[in-house]
Design an enzyme around this catalytic site. Structure first.
Site, PDB file in Angstrom:
ATOM      1  N   ARG A  27       0.814  -1.224   0.000  1.00 64.09           N
ATOM      2  CA  ARG A  27       0.000   0.000   0.000  1.00 64.09           C
ATOM      3  C   ARG A  27       0.846   1.272   0.000  1.00 64.09           C
ATOM      4  O   ARG A  27       0.570   2.215   0.746  1.00 64.09           O
ATOM      5  CB  ARG A  27      -0.962   0.013   1.194  1.00 64.09           C
ATOM      6  CG  ARG A  27      -1.888  -1.190   1.270  1.00 64.09           C
ATOM      7  CD  ARG A  27      -2.783  -1.083   2.497  1.00 64.09           C
ATOM      8  NE  ARG A  27      -3.421  -2.321   2.842  1.00 64.09           N
ATOM      9  CZ  ARG A  27      -4.670  -2.664   2.494  1.00 64.09           C
ATOM     10  NH1 ARG A  27      -5.380  -1.852   1.753  1.00 64.09           N
ATOM     11  NH2 ARG A  27      -5.183  -3.809   2.887  1.00 64.09           N
ATOM     12  N   LYS A  62     -14.624  -2.859   2.524  1.00 64.49           N
ATOM     13  CA  LYS A  62     -13.266  -2.829   1.985  1.00 64.49           C
ATOM     14  C   LYS A  62     -12.411  -1.832   2.763  1.00 64.49           C
ATOM     15  O   LYS A  62     -12.916  -0.892   3.382  1.00 64.49           O
ATOM     16  CB  LYS A  62     -13.282  -2.427   0.504  1.00 64.49           C
ATOM     17  CG  LYS A  62     -14.230  -3.247  -0.370  1.00 64.49           C
ATOM     18  CD  LYS A  62     -13.806  -4.706  -0.465  1.00 64.49           C
ATOM     19  CE  LYS A  62     -14.612  -5.458  -1.509  1.00 64.49           C
ATOM     20  NZ  LYS A  62     -15.996  -5.738  -1.125  1.00 64.49           N
ATOM     21  N   ASP A  63     -11.097  -2.049   2.726  1.00 65.08           N
ATOM     22  CA  ASP A  63     -10.162  -1.160   3.411  1.00 65.08           C
ATOM     23  C   ASP A  63     -10.086   0.193   2.716  1.00 65.08           C
ATOM     24  O   ASP A  63     -10.390   0.331   1.529  1.00 65.08           O
ATOM     25  CB  ASP A  63      -8.764  -1.783   3.451  1.00 65.08           C
ATOM     26  CG  ASP A  63      -8.716  -3.019   4.334  1.00 65.08           C
ATOM     27  OD1 ASP A  63      -9.593  -3.156   5.200  1.00 65.08           O
ATOM     28  OD2 ASP A  63      -7.803  -3.841   4.145  1.00 65.08           O
ATOM     29  N   LYS A  64      -9.598   1.189   3.454  1.00 65.10           N
ATOM     30  CA  LYS A  64      -9.521   2.542   2.913  1.00 65.10           C
ATOM     31  C   LYS A  64      -8.385   2.696   1.911  1.00 65.10           C
ATOM     32  O   LYS A  64      -8.604   3.181   0.798  1.00 65.10           O
ATOM     33  CB  LYS A  64      -9.355   3.554   4.042  1.00 65.10           C
ATOM     34  CG  LYS A  64      -9.181   4.989   3.542  1.00 65.10           C
ATOM     35  CD  LYS A  64      -9.033   5.980   4.682  1.00 65.10           C
ATOM     36  CE  LYS A  64      -8.852   7.394   4.133  1.00 65.10           C
ATOM     37  NZ  LYS A  64      -8.705   8.408   5.196  1.00 65.10           N
TER      38      LYS A  64
END
EC number: 5.4.99.27
Length: 460
Positions: free
Chosen positions: A28, A92-94
């Site tokens: 990420r 969902k993740d940011k």
């Protein structure tokens, strides 16, 4: 098999199944490095369908650096409607670019606002909202940047291919020091652990709260959540949590806890109001939290026990791709896509000596899957060695099945979950960067596969 990173061991993921060294690297680095696309499983009618019969507008949204709940709140605010009218299939993740379906009740297509960091495409209408789990799975494209030893990826792929097939020939030196990355996709497998996100990526404590709740230790549950400082938090937050641990002064905690810790502050407010003198007072404070958060605590405890069960199975050398006597298997979801088998945890069968060879064939053909319990009041624990493992882990954490007979949102019947996560994996190399492409069934974690390649701090 190698010992996992300490942060992973703390949530029950005690091993890497690959013996090869990791590649390191960073996850990420930007949202675009972590792309998630839902594999949709929700039918719609045309956009101009009768709004009386089909009141839910369905749209596909690409979200860039948006956490799902935050987007839903922003959307409802802009529309001037209740947040409860916005629904979706999976959170969902940011820090990612995600593509997923949403439904909104009682809204026309032209009413949808433009929101920064999003692209919205109207799909149609439906007679009911999208519900959590209304998807087949998720497709991922993830870049790991600045790896320290890209060449190790080939050996990890070979190890995971062997694990997927139940091959016992992986050695302590790894599969092959001169392995090369295969062209195209390769079927690999890993234990179907619950990933770090289930417990809190930076401060993995939700399972500690849930374990205390299941034991009926309500004050300990509050302290695990409000106190219990973590070195990865800001110093002021650590100091505030440390003050709670040392003093149990809830009014004083309100003077110290940052405003961003809204749930912790809510608990303290309730304890100041009720006096915090009886166990029931601490339970009342936790029950004031949103019901989904209450459930999350107990679900995290169940997930921790599940992870421990899988780690013990690895330790004992029991197979993941096929059953042993006493295992409980579930069968393939009959509604799943032909090329994407999904376990149906509601259709189970305990494996007896008489049925063992038959069930082995079903597992080999992708028709059945070995499972382990997400322990609740009604969960079948199995017999033989698999049942012994489940009971020993429960005993070690001080729990019995009946302990999950809890008030309100804390209560859980339990279920079962497949223990092997298989996927067709593609890996592309660009200098020191690696791009991983794969699809997973709903409820499984991409980071559980990637951890085998990185072998390091999951938060790095």
């Amino acid at each position: 098999m190698q010992a996992a990173h300490p942060i992973e061991r703390a949530v029950g993921m005690e091993y890497y199944v690959s013996d090869a060294d990791g590649v390191g690297g960073r996850l990420r680095s930007s949202p675009a490095d972590f792309r998630v696309r839902e594999l949709e499983a929700f039918d719609t009618e045309p956009v101009d369908a009768d709004t009386g019969a089909y009141p839910h507008l369905v749209f596909r949204a690409e979200l860039r650096n948006w956490e799902t709940n935050d987007f839903a709140s922003k959307l409802s605010d802009r529309l001037g409607i209740s947040r409860e009218r916005v629904s979706w299939a999976g959170t969902k993740d940011k820090r990612a670019v995600t593509t997923q379906l949403f439904s909104v009740k009682g809204v026309a297509a032209g009413d949808l606002p433009e929101i920064g960091g999003t692209d919205i495409e109207v799909i149609g209408r439906a007679g009911r909202p999208i519900l959590f789990g209304d998807l087949a799975g998720n497709a991922f494209e993830i870049v790991v940047r600045d790896t320290e030893n890209t060449d190790n990826a080939a050996s990890v792929v070979a190890d995971l291919r062997a694990f997927a097939n139940g091959d016992d020939s992986v050695t302590s030196e790894g599969w092959s020091s001169d392995a090369t990355l295969p062209d195209g996709d390769t079927t690999v497998g890993v234990p179907n652990y619950f990933g770090q996100q289930r417990f809190g990526s930076r401060r993995p404590v939700t399972h500690e709260v849930g374990l205390a709740i299941a034991r009926g230790e309500w004050k300990d549950a509050v302290l695990a959540y409000v106190g219990n400082p973590n070195e990865r938090e800001p110093e002021s937050t650590q100091e505030a949590r440390g003050y709670v641990d040392e003093t149990h002064d809830w009014a004083g905690a309100l003077d110290r806890l940052p405003g961003a810790l809204g749930y912790e502050r809510s608990i303290c407010h309730r304890l100041v109001e009720n006096g915090a003198s009886e166990p029931a007072d601490f339970r009342e404070a936790l029950e004031a939290l949103p019901s989904n958060l209450q459930s999350l605590f107990v679900n995290a405890a169940q997930s921790y026990v599940f992870n421990r069960i899988l780690s013990e199975r690895l330790e004992r050398g029991l197979p993941f791709d096929r059953p042993v006597e006493g295992d409980v298997v579930c069968f393939r979801d009959s509604d799943a896509p032909e090329d994407f088998p999904i376990p149906d945890a509601d259709r189970t069968q305990e494996v007896t000596a008489k049925r063992l060879s038959t069930v082995e064939r079903h597992c080999e053909r992708g028709r059945a899957f070995v499972t382990a319990p997400l322990v609740g009041t009604d969960t079948e624990l199995g017999s033989g060695e698999p049942g012994d493992i489940a009971r020993e882990v429960l005993d070690d954490v001080g729990l019995e099945q009946g302990d999950f007979d809890l008030p309100g949102a804390f209560d859980s019947d339990g279920t079962r979950r497949a223990i092997l996560l298989r996927t067709d994996l593609g890996v592309e190399r660009d200098s020191a960067d690696l791009t991983f492409s794969f699809s997973l069934p709903k409820g499984s974690y991409a980071t559980v596969l990637l951890r085998e390649f990185r072998k390091g701090d999951p938060d790095a």
